[in-house]
Scaffold this active site. Structure first.
Site, mmCIF file in Angstrom:
data_model
loop_
_atom_site.group_PDB
_atom_site.id
_atom_site.type_symbol
_atom_site.label_atom_id
_atom_site.label_comp_id
_atom_site.label_asym_id
_atom_site.label_seq_id
_atom_site.Cartn_x
_atom_site.Cartn_y
_atom_site.Cartn_z
ATOM 1 N N HIS A 34 0.837 -1.204 0.000
ATOM 2 C CA HIS A 34 0.000 0.000 0.000
ATOM 3 C C HIS A 34 0.882 1.269 0.000
ATOM 4 O O HIS A 34 0.600 2.217 -0.728
ATOM 5 C CB HIS A 34 -0.897 0.038 1.244
ATOM 6 C CG HIS A 34 -1.928 -1.052 1.315
ATOM 7 N ND1 HIS A 34 -2.070 -1.875 2.404
ATOM 8 C CD2 HIS A 34 -2.876 -1.445 0.430
ATOM 9 C CE1 HIS A 34 -3.071 -2.728 2.203
ATOM 10 N NE2 HIS A 34 -3.567 -2.501 1.005
ATOM 11 N N LYS A 58 -16.850 -8.637 6.196
ATOM 12 C CA LYS A 58 -15.804 -9.493 6.746
ATOM 13 C C LYS A 58 -15.530 -9.086 8.196
ATOM 14 O O LYS A 58 -15.815 -7.963 8.592
ATOM 15 C CB LYS A 58 -14.488 -9.329 5.982
ATOM 16 C CG LYS A 58 -14.609 -9.183 4.498
ATOM 17 C CD LYS A 58 -13.239 -8.836 3.920
ATOM 18 C CE LYS A 58 -13.337 -8.116 2.600
ATOM 19 N NZ LYS A 58 -12.037 -7.608 2.149
ATOM 20 N N ARG A 107 -1.798 -6.337 -8.431
ATOM 21 C CA ARG A 107 -0.590 -7.109 -8.157
ATOM 22 C C ARG A 107 -0.351 -8.198 -9.186
ATOM 23 O O ARG A 107 0.749 -8.457 -9.607
ATOM 24 C CB ARG A 107 -0.667 -7.748 -6.764
ATOM 25 C CG ARG A 107 -0.565 -6.768 -5.631
ATOM 26 C CD ARG A 107 -1.091 -7.345 -4.371
ATOM 27 N NE ARG A 107 -2.494 -7.713 -4.543
ATOM 28 C CZ ARG A 107 -3.299 -8.098 -3.575
ATOM 29 N NH1 ARG A 107 -2.831 -8.208 -2.363
ATOM 30 N NH2 ARG A 107 -4.563 -8.393 -3.813
ATOM 31 N N SER A 145 -2.878 -7.914 2.796
ATOM 32 C CA SER A 145 -3.133 -7.820 4.239
ATOM 33 C C SER A 145 -3.498 -9.204 4.783
ATOM 34 O O SER A 145 -3.073 -9.592 5.878
ATOM 35 C CB SER A 145 -4.276 -6.841 4.509
ATOM 36 O OG SER A 145 -3.955 -5.570 4.021
HETATM 37 O O1 PNS Z 1 -9.126 -3.583 0.160
HETATM 38 P P1 PNS Z 1 -10.360 -4.153 -0.475
HETATM 39 O O2 PNS Z 1 -11.130 -4.981 0.538
HETATM 40 O O3 PNS Z 1 -10.052 -4.918 -1.733
HETATM 41 O O4 PNS Z 1 -11.289 -2.892 -0.889
HETATM 42 C C1 PNS Z 1 -12.534 -3.083 -1.513
HETATM 43 C C2 PNS Z 1 -13.300 -1.751 -1.624
HETATM 44 C C3 PNS Z 1 -13.419 -1.087 -0.262
HETATM 45 C C4 PNS Z 1 -12.550 -0.818 -2.558
HETATM 46 C C5 PNS Z 1 -14.697 -2.060 -2.223
HETATM 47 O O5 PNS Z 1 -15.276 -3.079 -1.493
HETATM 48 C C6 PNS Z 1 -15.634 -0.861 -2.242
HETATM 49 O O6 PNS Z 1 -15.406 0.100 -2.943
HETATM 50 N N1 PNS Z 1 -16.700 -0.908 -1.423
HETATM 51 C C7 PNS Z 1 -17.675 0.150 -1.316
HETATM 52 C C8 PNS Z 1 -19.024 -0.265 -1.845
HETATM 53 C C9 PNS Z 1 -19.155 0.053 -3.324
HETATM 54 O O7 PNS Z 1 -18.999 1.174 -3.760
HETATM 55 N N2 PNS Z 1 -19.470 -0.972 -4.118
HETATM 56 C C10 PNS Z 1 -19.668 -0.825 -5.557
HETATM 57 C C11 PNS Z 1 -18.388 -1.023 -6.336
HETATM 58 S S1 PNS Z 1 -18.328 -2.649 -6.952
#
Ligand code: PNS
Length: 188
Positions: A34, A58, A107, A145
């Site tokens: 990150h 989660k 990645r 993570s």
């Molecule tokens: O680190 P992560 O868990 O891969 O992050 C995922 C994240 C937070 C970027 C994603 O789950 C998100 O944007 N959630 C917010 C809900 C949303 O906007 N969903 C629609 C997009 S598919």
């Protein structure tokens, strides 16, 4: 035309606008991958908002507040980086923050499918917001993570893969859990 262009930090033309990017995620916890993405992102954007999702299904290891504290500590020396939390749709948050770019790290090919789906859904919801994918340095391409937490919990070394403060916090978490386990054993 060119006279309207001004140079942003990385030498990219920004047309005089401040380019603000949102780097969203769970950050449970921040890894050196990150940090690497943030450092690369700062060459392209004037400001980056690290946006930690609050309403996760989660069960995280660190609470949202702990994750915010960790990220703030890690990015203390980066004046152009802000750490914040968000709820609900990411695009709504990006608009609220007057940003126009979402940064995501890519990645490996395995990341692509889910990231592609997310980026296209976000584009459908808010066509003016662009998603920019950035590749971390090779040495971080295999870390996440989740892997860090698993390796640490099983006694493996994670130094060099996470900031020192994260390693210390992981140790603190482990210490908090150990007496509980010992107590449970004594009760048997
Ligand atoms: O680190 P992560 O868990 O891969 O992050 C995922 C994240 C937070 C970027 C994603 O789950 C998100 O944007 N959630 C917010 C809900 C949303 O906007 N969903 C629609 C997009 S598919």
């Amino acid at each position: 035309m060119t006279s309207q262009l001004s140079n942003s930090p990385g030498g990219f033309p920004s047309r005089g606008r401040t380019r603000v990017a949102v780097y969203p995620g769970s950050f449970d916890p921040v890894t050196n991958g990150h940090v690497d993405i943030i450092e690369r992102g700062l060459r392209l954007f004037d400001r980056i908002i690290v946006a930690i999702l609050v309403n996760m299904e989660k069960s995280p290891l660190f609470t949202v507040q702990e994750r915010v504290d960790i990220a703030r500590e890690v990015f203390r020396g980066y004046p152009s980086v802000e750490v914040d939390t968000f709820n609900g749709l990411l695009v709504d948050y990006v608009e609220r923050r007057k940003a126009d770019v979402i940064v995501r790290g890519l990645r490996a090919l395995s990341d692509f499918e889910v990231e592609f789906q997310m980026a296209l859904m976000n584009r459908r919801l808010s066509p003016q917001i662009e998603t920019v994918f950035m590749m971390p340095a090779e040495q971080y391409t295999y870390i996440s993570s989740r892997v860090i937490k698993e390796v640490f919990a099983l006694g493996g070394r994670v130094s060099g893969l996470v900031p020192d403060t994260v390693e210390a916090r992981l140790r603190d978490k482990q210490r908090l859990r150990e007496p509980q386990t010992a107590g449970e054993r004594q009760d048997l």
